[in-house]
Motif scaffolding. Structure first.
Motif, PDB file in Angstrom:
ATOM      1  N   VAL A 178      29.155  -8.404  11.467  1.00  0.00           N
ATOM      2  CA  VAL A 178      30.234  -8.158  10.507  1.00  0.00           C
ATOM      3  C   VAL A 178      30.414  -9.456   9.732  1.00  0.00           C
ATOM      4  O   VAL A 178      30.863 -10.464  10.295  1.00  0.00           O
ATOM      5  N   PRO A 179      30.054  -9.478   8.453  1.00  0.00           N
ATOM      6  CA  PRO A 179      30.091 -10.741   7.697  1.00  0.00           C
ATOM      7  C   PRO A 179      31.507 -11.227   7.437  1.00  0.00           C
ATOM      8  O   PRO A 179      32.463 -10.433   7.393  1.00  0.00           O
ATOM      9  N   ALA A 180      31.627 -12.528   7.262  1.00  0.00           N
ATOM     10  CA  ALA A 180      32.921 -13.119   6.934  1.00  0.00           C
ATOM     11  C   ALA A 180      33.365 -12.670   5.551  1.00  0.00           C
ATOM     12  O   ALA A 180      32.547 -12.442   4.656  1.00  0.00           O
ATOM     13  N   VAL A 181      34.660 -12.511   5.387  1.00  0.00           N
ATOM     14  CA  VAL A 181      35.226 -12.212   4.074  1.00  0.00           C
ATOM     15  C   VAL A 181      35.474 -13.540   3.361  1.00  0.00           C
ATOM     16  O   VAL A 181      36.186 -14.402   3.872  1.00  0.00           O
ATOM     17  N   GLY A 182      34.853 -13.696   2.213  1.00  0.00           N
ATOM     18  CA  GLY A 182      34.988 -14.967   1.492  1.00  0.00           C
ATOM     19  C   GLY A 182      34.124 -16.042   2.126  1.00  0.00           C
ATOM     20  O   GLY A 182      33.018 -15.768   2.623  1.00  0.00           O
ATOM     21  N   GLU A 183      34.626 -17.251   2.134  1.00  0.00           N
ATOM     22  CA  GLU A 183      33.861 -18.377   2.669  1.00  0.00           C
ATOM     23  C   GLU A 183      33.704 -18.266   4.175  1.00  0.00           C
ATOM     24  O   GLU A 183      34.679 -18.059   4.901  1.00  0.00           O
ATOM     25  N   LYS A 184      32.470 -18.425   4.645  1.00  0.00           N
ATOM     26  CA  LYS A 184      32.225 -18.402   6.084  1.00  0.00           C
ATOM     27  C   LYS A 184      32.637 -19.737   6.691  1.00  0.00           C
ATOM     28  O   LYS A 184      32.197 -20.800   6.272  1.00  0.00           O
ATOM     29  N   LYS A 185      33.514 -19.672   7.711  1.00  0.00           N
ATOM     30  CA  LYS A 185      33.991 -20.877   8.372  1.00  0.00           C
ATOM     31  C   LYS A 185      33.449 -21.023   9.789  1.00  0.00           C
ATOM     32  O   LYS A 185      33.216 -22.130  10.253  1.00  0.00           O
ATOM     33  N   PHE A 186      33.294 -19.896  10.481  1.00  0.00           N
ATOM     34  CA  PHE A 186      32.862 -19.928  11.873  1.00  0.00           C
ATOM     35  C   PHE A 186      31.932 -18.761  12.164  1.00  0.00           C
ATOM     36  O   PHE A 186      31.900 -17.767  11.440  1.00  0.00           O
ATOM     37  N   THR A 187      31.184 -18.911  13.267  1.00  0.00           N
ATOM     38  CA  THR A 187      30.362 -17.822  13.808  1.00  0.00           C
ATOM     39  C   THR A 187      30.835 -17.529  15.222  1.00  0.00           C
ATOM     40  O   THR A 187      30.986 -18.446  16.035  1.00  0.00           O
ATOM     41  N   VAL A 188      31.061 -16.264  15.515  1.00  0.00           N
ATOM     42  CA  VAL A 188      31.525 -15.868  16.841  1.00  0.00           C
ATOM     43  C   VAL A 188      30.581 -14.835  17.442  1.00  0.00           C
ATOM     44  O   VAL A 188      30.163 -13.886  16.761  1.00  0.00           O
ATOM     45  N   ALA A 189      30.233 -15.039  18.708  1.00  0.00           N
ATOM     46  CA  ALA A 189      29.490 -14.050  19.475  1.00  0.00           C
ATOM     47  C   ALA A 189      30.510 -13.179  20.205  1.00  0.00           C
ATOM     48  O   ALA A 189      31.245 -13.666  21.064  1.00  0.00           O
ATOM     49  N   ALA A 190      30.605 -11.913  19.818  1.00  0.00           N
ATOM     50  CA  ALA A 190      31.579 -10.987  20.396  1.00  0.00           C
ATOM     51  C   ALA A 190      30.859 -10.010  21.306  1.00  0.00           C
ATOM     52  O   ALA A 190      30.081  -9.173  20.836  1.00  0.00           O
ATOM     53  N   VAL A 191      31.082 -10.115  22.600  1.00  0.00           N
ATOM     54  CA  VAL A 191      30.454  -9.211  23.562  1.00  0.00           C
ATOM     55  C   VAL A 191      31.250  -7.914  23.592  1.00  0.00           C
ATOM     56  O   VAL A 191      32.450  -7.914  23.884  1.00  0.00           O
ATOM     57  N   ASP A 192      30.570  -6.828  23.248  1.00  0.00           N
ATOM     58  CA  ASP A 192      31.208  -5.518  23.125  1.00  0.00           C
ATOM     59  C   ASP A 192      31.310  -4.845  24.489  1.00  0.00           C
ATOM     60  O   ASP A 192      30.330  -4.323  25.010  1.00  0.00           O
ATOM     61  N   LEU A 193      32.523  -4.820  25.039  1.00  0.00           N
ATOM     62  CA  LEU A 193      32.795  -4.132  26.299  1.00  0.00           C
ATOM     63  C   LEU A 193      33.572  -2.844  26.047  1.00  0.00           C
ATOM     64  O   LEU A 193      34.036  -2.190  26.980  1.00  0.00           O
ATOM     65  N   GLY A 194      33.688  -2.490  24.758  1.00  0.00           N
ATOM     66  CA  GLY A 194      34.481  -1.357  24.312  1.00  0.00           C
ATOM     67  C   GLY A 194      35.318  -1.768  23.113  1.00  0.00           C
ATOM     68  O   GLY A 194      36.473  -1.396  22.962  1.00  0.00           O
ATOM     69  N   ILE A 195      34.691  -2.543  22.224  1.00  0.00           N
ATOM     70  CA  ILE A 195      35.407  -3.187  21.119  1.00  0.00           C
ATOM     71  C   ILE A 195      35.971  -2.164  20.145  1.00  0.00           C
ATOM     72  O   ILE A 195      35.386  -1.098  19.924  1.00  0.00           O
ATOM     73  N   LYS A 196      37.131  -2.485  19.572  1.00  0.00           N
ATOM     74  CA  LYS A 196      37.756  -1.660  18.548  1.00  0.00           C
ATOM     75  C   LYS A 196      37.377  -2.206  17.177  1.00  0.00           C
ATOM     76  O   LYS A 196      37.221  -3.411  16.997  1.00  0.00           O
ATOM     77  N   ALA A 197      37.232  -1.330  16.199  1.00  0.00           N
ATOM     78  CA  ALA A 197      36.735  -1.713  14.880  1.00  0.00           C
ATOM     79  C   ALA A 197      37.605  -2.768  14.208  1.00  0.00           C
ATOM     80  O   ALA A 197      37.113  -3.585  13.430  1.00  0.00           O
ATOM     81  N   ASN A 198      38.907  -2.745  14.508  1.00  0.00           N
ATOM     82  CA  ASN A 198      39.793  -3.679  13.819  1.00  0.00           C
ATOM     83  C   ASN A 198      39.628  -5.116  14.305  1.00  0.00           C
ATOM     84  O   ASN A 198      40.050  -6.050  13.619  1.00  0.00           O
ATOM     85  N   THR A 199      39.020  -5.316  15.474  1.00  0.00           N
ATOM     86  CA  THR A 199      38.873  -6.675  16.000  1.00  0.00           C
ATOM     87  C   THR A 199      37.939  -7.522  15.134  1.00  0.00           C
ATOM     88  O   THR A 199      38.350  -8.580  14.637  1.00  0.00           O
ATOM     89  N   PRO A 200      36.678  -7.129  14.925  1.00  0.00           N
ATOM     90  CA  PRO A 200      35.833  -7.944  14.034  1.00  0.00           C
ATOM     91  C   PRO A 200      36.347  -7.968  12.606  1.00  0.00           C
ATOM     92  O   PRO A 200      36.140  -8.952  11.880  1.00  0.00           O
ATOM     93  N   ARG A 201      37.065  -6.928  12.200  1.00  0.00           N
ATOM     94  CA  ARG A 201      37.635  -6.905  10.850  1.00  0.00           C
ATOM     95  C   ARG A 201      38.665  -8.023  10.690  1.00  0.00           C
ATOM     96  O   ARG A 201      38.677  -8.727   9.677  1.00  0.00           O
ATOM     97  N   MET A 202      39.535  -8.201  11.693  1.00  0.00           N
ATOM     98  CA  MET A 202      40.554  -9.246  11.608  1.00  0.00           C
ATOM     99  C   MET A 202      39.938 -10.638  11.702  1.00  0.00           C
ATOM    100  O   MET A 202      40.431 -11.583  11.084  1.00  0.00           O
ATOM    101  N   MET A 203      38.853 -10.772  12.459  1.00  0.00           N
ATOM    102  CA  MET A 203      38.152 -12.048  12.493  1.00  0.00           C
ATOM    103  C   MET A 203      37.495 -12.336  11.150  1.00  0.00           C
ATOM    104  O   MET A 203      37.574 -13.463  10.634  1.00  0.00           O
TER     105      MET A 203
END
Length: 382
Positions: free
Chosen positions: A173-198
């Motif tokens: 899920v690409p960063a919105v605007g300028e990319k500041k950080f990269t996060v490895a998110a391990v999906d154990l049942g992730i909700k769509a809004n989580t990477p969206r808010m990041m």
């Protein structure tokens, strides 16, 4: 909505308590753990939250389905609940965003439900007796026969379910605007809004399968590691605990939500236990002990971390403390890990700061994660 009269249906709890109602959604039979959710809104987000895998959800709000279903509010690609229990389903959805009725969606996805029962009485029973196995059937009319199937069904305690709800292949899920950080998110049942808010905070999110190794996590060159919410018993989930311990050894900042909080607790050496009936809904008061602020938060958990509310605990990775606590029952709702100098290294919360249906009191935790990654970057550059 169906043109024919709904079929009779029965709901039988593990202890034999029986409710008679009408079939709602798909006709058939289903089994799972009976839990109740106190949210008056956001039923679509609840239904599509993977954390509810193998659970039969009882809605305490009496009128459900009035806003229908749309394609924008899904938290995943499908409905995950094992069954659905409502008192008074809406006959006709009425909302400008509605694309189809809740009943039609349940039928289309094969989700068996029941309506027309006293959900208040059922909720009181679960509060007094605890969450338990349950069966719903519109094809079996004999409660004794259905009870035999309920007692033969799988229990939630000891269940390792994260792999069943996780993605099979990584995606970004690409960063919105300028990319500041990269996060490895391990999906154990992730909700769509989580990477969206990041992503809204300039984070490029690499969503990885639950089976990912440390090498696969480090391969994306992350500034931080994230563990999502998810279903099952944290005591039965050992692979991800070992991954997290290795990441903490490597000095990677960590943020966990819900199941990610329980696994963080186990990685730090704490135990976990099953709550009597759990926390579910969007109105749970939690205090952030680091600020003294009280938040109204969204919850979905049947297990909790067994950590001391007062004082601190020395771990191989730093000093751990309880950062958040539920004001209803003193359940641990968050953990912090700090180094010898008192600087924050990692943290987690038991509730859902990404709650799409609200409330949004805890959205600041994503900013706290950004601050944590920024501090690590600054330290590395110094």
């Amino acid at each position: 909505m169906p043109l024919h009269a709904p079929k009779p249906a029965i709901l039988v709890l593990e202890d034999g308590r029986t409710f008679h109602g009408e079939s709602y959604g798909a006709e058939g039979e289903t089994f799972g753990e009976a839990v109740f959710s106190t949210g008056m809104t956001g039923y679509q987000e609840t239904l599509t939250d993977p954390s509810y895998h193998q659970q039969v959800v009882v809605m305490t709000a009496p009128h459900i389905g009035n806003t229908g279903i749309n394609d924008e509010d899904m938290e995943s690609t499908r409905i995950w609940v094992a069954g659905y229990v409502v008192r008074d389903p809406a006959r006709v959805p009425s909302n400008w965003r509605s694309q189809r009725s809740l009943d039609d969606e349940l039928v289309a996805q094969g989700v068996v439900g029941i309506s027309g029962i006293d959900t208040r009485a059922l909720t009181r029973h679960l509060r007094e007796r605890g969450a338990m196995r349950v069966g719903i059937s519109s094809v079996e009319s004999d409660p004794a026969a259905l009870l035999a199937k309920v007692t033969a069904s799988a229990e939630m305690q000891g269940a390792n379910l994260s792999a069943a709800v996780s993605v099979s292949e990584a995606y970004v899920v690409p960063a919105v605007g300028e990319k500041k950080f990269t996060v490895a998110a391990v999906d154990l049942g992730i909700k769509a809004n989580t990477p969206r808010m990041m992503a809204e905070r300039g984070i490029e999110v690499h969503v990885l399968p639950a089976t990912s190794t440390l090498a696969e996590v480090l391969a994306v060159s992350p500034d931080g590691l994230f563990f999502s919410n998810g279903p099952g018993d944290p005591a039965a989930t050992t692979r991800q605990v070992e991954l997290l311990q290795s990441a903490l050894d490597a000095g990677l900042p960590y943020f966990g939500i819900c199941f990610g909080n329980q696994l963080f607790g186990r990685a730090l050496g704490f135990g976990t236990y099953k709550l009597k009936y759990g926390h579910r809904g969007i109105n749970q008061p939690v205090m952030d002990r680091t600020t003294g602020k009280v938040e109204v938060t969204a919850h979905n958990h049947g297990f909790a971390v067994d950590a001391p509310l007062e004082g601190s605990t020395e771990t191989p990775y730093g000093t751990a403390t309880v950062s958040h606590v539920c004001l209803n029952d003193d359940v641990v709702e968050g953990l912090e890990l700090r180094d010898a100098a008192g600087a924050l290294k990692s943290f987690s919360v038991q509730y859902h700061p990404e709650a799409a249906a609200g409330p949004h009191d805890a959205a600041y935790l994503f900013d706290r994660f950004c601050d944590l990654m920024a501090a690590r970057t600054t330290a590395q550059e110094a």
